[in-house]
Design a protein around this motif. Structure first.
Motif, mmCIF file in Angstrom:
data_model
loop_
_atom_site.group_PDB
_atom_site.id
_atom_site.type_symbol
_atom_site.label_atom_id
_atom_site.label_comp_id
_atom_site.label_asym_id
_atom_site.label_seq_id
_atom_site.Cartn_x
_atom_site.Cartn_y
_atom_site.Cartn_z
ATOM 1 N N GLU A 49 38.288 39.730 28.306
ATOM 2 C CA GLU A 49 38.322 38.340 27.843
ATOM 3 C C GLU A 49 37.865 37.382 28.942
ATOM 4 N N LEU A 50 38.377 37.554 30.140
ATOM 5 C CA LEU A 50 38.030 36.658 31.250
ATOM 6 C C LEU A 50 36.580 36.843 31.697
ATOM 7 N N ASP A 51 36.081 38.045 31.588
ATOM 8 C CA ASP A 51 34.719 38.375 32.011
ATOM 9 C C ASP A 51 33.660 37.637 31.197
ATOM 10 N N GLN A 52 33.961 37.346 29.941
ATOM 11 C CA GLN A 52 33.050 36.634 29.047
ATOM 12 C C GLN A 52 31.659 37.265 29.034
ATOM 13 N N ARG A 53 31.666 38.600 28.872
ATOM 14 C CA ARG A 53 30.428 39.374 28.755
ATOM 15 C C ARG A 53 29.520 39.226 29.976
ATOM 16 N N GLY A 54 30.154 39.070 31.132
ATOM 17 C CA GLY A 54 29.411 39.032 32.381
ATOM 18 C C GLY A 54 29.008 37.658 32.850
ATOM 19 N N TYR A 55 29.314 36.628 32.079
ATOM 20 C CA TYR A 55 28.896 35.282 32.459
ATOM 21 C C TYR A 55 29.866 34.598 33.423
ATOM 22 N N VAL A 70 37.524 36.145 37.918
ATOM 23 C CA VAL A 70 38.280 37.005 37.007
ATOM 24 C C VAL A 70 39.474 37.629 37.720
ATOM 25 N N TYR A 71 39.234 38.195 38.885
ATOM 26 C CA TYR A 71 40.308 38.901 39.581
ATOM 27 C C TYR A 71 41.343 37.960 40.183
ATOM 28 N N LYS A 72 40.934 36.787 40.584
ATOM 29 C CA LYS A 72 41.922 35.796 41.037
ATOM 30 C C LYS A 72 42.895 35.469 39.911
ATOM 31 N N GLN A 73 42.343 35.309 38.706
ATOM 32 C CA GLN A 73 43.177 34.995 37.548
ATOM 33 C C GLN A 73 44.093 36.169 37.205
ATOM 34 N N ILE A 74 43.568 37.376 37.275
ATOM 35 C CA ILE A 74 44.363 38.563 36.957
ATOM 36 C C ILE A 74 45.504 38.758 37.947
ATOM 37 N N ILE A 75 45.219 38.587 39.232
ATOM 38 C CA ILE A 75 46.268 38.701 40.269
ATOM 39 C C ILE A 75 47.402 37.727 39.987
ATOM 40 N N GLU A 76 47.024 36.492 39.631
ATOM 41 C CA GLU A 76 48.031 35.457 39.390
ATOM 42 C C GLU A 76 48.812 35.730 38.105
ATOM 43 N N GLU A 77 48.111 36.015 37.023
ATOM 44 C CA GLU A 77 48.770 36.195 35.728
ATOM 45 C C GLU A 77 49.736 37.377 35.720
ATOM 46 N N PHE A 78 49.331 38.465 36.357
ATOM 47 C CA PHE A 78 50.123 39.694 36.294
ATOM 48 C C PHE A 78 50.990 39.925 37.528
ATOM 49 N N SER A 79 50.990 38.936 38.434
ATOM 50 C CA SER A 79 51.817 39.024 39.651
ATOM 51 C C SER A 79 51.616 40.362 40.362
ATOM 52 N N ILE A 80 50.371 40.693 40.602
ATOM 53 C CA ILE A 80 50.031 41.958 41.256
ATOM 54 C C ILE A 80 50.285 41.836 42.753
ATOM 55 N N GLU A 81 51.004 42.793 43.299
ATOM 56 C CA GLU A 81 51.316 42.810 44.720
ATOM 57 C C GLU A 81 50.721 44.055 45.360
ATOM 58 N N GLY A 82 50.316 43.913 46.602
ATOM 59 C CA GLY A 82 49.758 45.044 47.334
ATOM 60 C C GLY A 82 48.264 45.201 47.181
ATOM 61 N N LEU A 83 47.670 44.417 46.307
ATOM 62 C CA LEU A 83 46.227 44.377 46.120
ATOM 63 C C LEU A 83 45.771 42.930 46.153
ATOM 64 N N THR A 84 44.650 42.664 46.809
ATOM 65 C CA THR A 84 44.083 41.324 46.802
ATOM 66 C C THR A 84 42.949 41.257 45.786
ATOM 67 N N TRP A 85 42.569 40.050 45.404
ATOM 68 C CA TRP A 85 41.443 39.922 44.484
ATOM 69 C C TRP A 85 40.164 40.431 45.143
ATOM 70 N N GLU A 86 40.068 40.288 46.476
ATOM 71 C CA GLU A 86 38.889 40.788 47.184
ATOM 72 C C GLU A 86 38.778 42.312 47.057
ATOM 73 N N GLU A 87 39.907 43.006 47.131
ATOM 74 C CA GLU A 87 39.893 44.456 46.995
ATOM 75 C C GLU A 87 39.523 44.887 45.579
ATOM 76 N N LEU A 88 40.021 44.149 44.596
ATOM 77 C CA LEU A 88 39.630 44.443 43.214
ATOM 78 C C LEU A 88 38.140 44.192 43.006
ATOM 79 N N LEU A 89 37.628 43.130 43.591
ATOM 80 C CA LEU A 89 36.202 42.816 43.479
ATOM 81 C C LEU A 89 35.360 43.883 44.172
#
Length: 220
Positions: free
Chosen positions: A49-55, A61-80
């Motif tokens: 949904e956040l990816d919007q087909r690559g646009y 996207v990953y900054k939003q995911i980290i925040e929404e899901f309260s992910i710990e131990g991973l940074t958005w940079e690592e997900l990217l």
């Protein structure tokens, strides 16, 4: 007489929707240690949904995911970084891709590609599809410094192929960025139908499958 065919990549040769589904499922499983508190279906659907087909680029996207899901131990940079390095292993081609390219190449048609995106990332995906040798010219917007729908990138492609606009076809899934933009400089615009986009009413031809392209070219 048609002497060259130019293609878009994502949504035209690469089934990006299917590729993203494969990638994000694999990412969840690969990083399960940090993501296990999130249901897999929720993680994958939210990314898509956040990816919007690559646009939307994946830093956002990953900054939003980290925040929404309260992910710990991973940074958005690592997900990217994981996305950039691993996506190429999830590339899904559209059916009949290699057969279609073999037919065109065997028929003496020059082949080119124009795709928006980051240079190394897009080239990795092209290599993963094993189609790079078919193309005389590949123009990627980051490396060219200009992107579709700007006419300049289309003009560069036909100049490098040493053909006239009226001797070229452009095949893409985006009515404005691909079909209409190519037509503006005198090329034929073929729409590879995308059921999630409104129709390209002014397209010179419409195909649903890559296997239809050779017959389509003969009609011009």
């Amino acid at each position: 007489m048609i002497k060259a065919v130019l293609f878009d990549l994502d949504g035209t040769l690469l089934n990006r929707d299917a590729s993203v589904q494969v990638f994000i499922t694999n990412q969840y499983e690969r990083l399960y240690h940090w993501l296990h508190h999130i249901p897999k279906d929720l993680y994958t659907s939210r990314f898509i949904e956040l990816d919007q087909r690559g646009y939307v680029w994946k830093d956002r996207v990953y900054k939003q995911i980290i925040e929404e899901f309260s992910i710990e131990g991973l940074t958005w940079e690592e997900l990217l970084d994981d996305y950039i390095s691993q996506f190429k292993h999830s590339c899904v081609p559209f059916p009949h891709l290699h057969n279609m390219l073999d037919e065109l190449h065997g028929g003496g048609i020059q082949l080119g590609m124009i795709t928006n995106g980051f240079g190394r990332f897009q080239m990795d995906n092209i290599l993963a599809l094993e189609i790079e040798p078919y193309f005389q010219e590949i123009l990627i917007s980051e490396w060219e410094g200009v992107k579709k729908p700007n006419s300049e990138i289309f003009k560069r492609a036909i100049k490098r192929l040493h053909v006239k606009p009226e001797e070229c076809i452009f095949v893409g899934d985006h009515p404005e960025y691909d079909v209409y933009s190519a037509q503006k400089i005198g090329m034929k615009g073929v729409w590879k139908r995308d059921p999630r986009r409104t129709g390209a009413k002014k397209a010179d031809a419409v195909i649903d499958d890559l296997s239809e392209l050779t017959h389509c070219i003969r009609s011009f």
